[in-house]
Motif scaffolding. Structure first.
Motif: not given
Length: 310
Positions: A20-25, A78-81, A83-84, A88-91
């Motif tokens: 959920d922290s990754l989703e918030v970011f 930027e690099r995390l986003l 890949r993220l 998240l779209a797949d999830i």
């Protein structure tokens, strides 16, 4: 829901990282700030800030550069986003797939579209659709800007056909379109009636400025002759509703979709000019990603569009 995971690389152990922290970011970057993301998610800005702080502490690197007025992802962010977002779209798609197991589709459909398409096509469609599918929520966002609907978290967008990216599936939406050039009887009595588009340069035309800053052009066509002009005027607005109000108030000549003008033309509050110069335009197109499986709710909405007669 995946709560956390650990990474142990090059001798360093990463503390727990919450999904959920990754989703918030991702939501904060997409919305352009903590406040906008907080409104979108229905929580406080401080709660989102604490979540990002915990994420940065867990992975040991700063993800956002913050100022009092804006935020921007760091190079690491930027690099995390990059890949993220697809992950998240797949999830979300995996969760949406479960809707197919229900008797009725459920969830939320988010569509980005220009104001006229929302007013005259999407709203009537959505109202009927929601009566048929009471478990589906619909969010329609009026926006004239060309955006990346996947990156911004939309299921679909609406634009003219020529504005749709090639990797999207496009579905015709609504009848052919037509612009009307209109003014009030009082304005025309005081300033005269234009007989050709060139005459507009002698009139006070109500201008439209798009979100990107450019002024709208007015296009005309008659007997194979095409003409595009950028008329001048004292008043510049940003929506068809505002332009309509200005024309009704005798502030000048407006260039608006026929659907907005029709009831006022019928009542006599407005008069259409240069009728023979008005070209017909293609219909709107609803488009969505070809590489991503649509949710059951979105599939039901697409079928609802196909069943509709224009």
């Amino acid at each position: 829901m995946l709560k956390s995971y650990r990474v142990d690389k090059a001798g360093f152990a990463m503390r727990d990282v919450r999904l959920d922290s990754l989703e918030v970011f991702a939501a904060i970057v997409r919305a352009g700030g903590f406040r906008a993301a907080a409104v979108e998610r229905g929580v406080s800005s401080s709660a989102l800030s604490q979540s990002v702080n915990a994420l940065e502490e867990a992975i040991g690197i700063r993800l956002l550069n913050r100022t009092t007025r804006s935020i921007a992802p760091t190079e690491a962010g930027e690099r995390l986003l990059k890949r993220l977002e697809p992950a998240l779209a797949d999830i979300r798609a995996a969760v949406d797939d479960l809707n197919s197991l229900r008797e009725q589709p459920s969830g939320t459909i988010r569509i980005n579209a220009p104001g006229p398409a929302v007013d005259h096509v999407l709203c009537p469609l959505a109202f009927d659709f929601m009566r048929l599918f009471p478990d589906v929520n619909v969010e329609l966002i009026s926006d004239a800007a060309i955006i990346d609907i996947v990156k911004q978290g939309y299921d679909a967008g609406v634009r003219f056909g020529k504005q749709v990216e090639q990797d999207m599936i496009a579905v015709p939406l609504g009848p052919v379109l037509r612009y009307s050039i209109v003014a009030s009887p009082d304005y025309l009595a005081s300033n005269g009636t234009p007989s050709t588009p060139h005459d507009l340069f002698d009139h006070n035309c109500i201008q439209r400025r798009f979100p990107g800053g450019t002024l709208a052009s007015w296009r005309f066509e008659k007997d194979g002759e095409e003409l595009e002009i950028k008329p001048k005027g004292r008043l510049t607005l940003s929506s068809a509703h505002q332009e309509l109000q200005a024309a009704l108030a005798s502030q000048g000549i407006a260039h608006i979709f026929e659907e907005y003008a029709r009831p006022h033309l019928e009542s006599g509050a407005l008069v259409e000019v240069l009728t023979e110069w008005s070209p017909r335009l293609p219909s709107w197109y609803l488009y969505y990603p070809s590489r991503r499986h649509s949710s059951a709710a979105m599939q039901a909405f697409l079928q609802h569009i196909r069943n509709h007669s224009w």
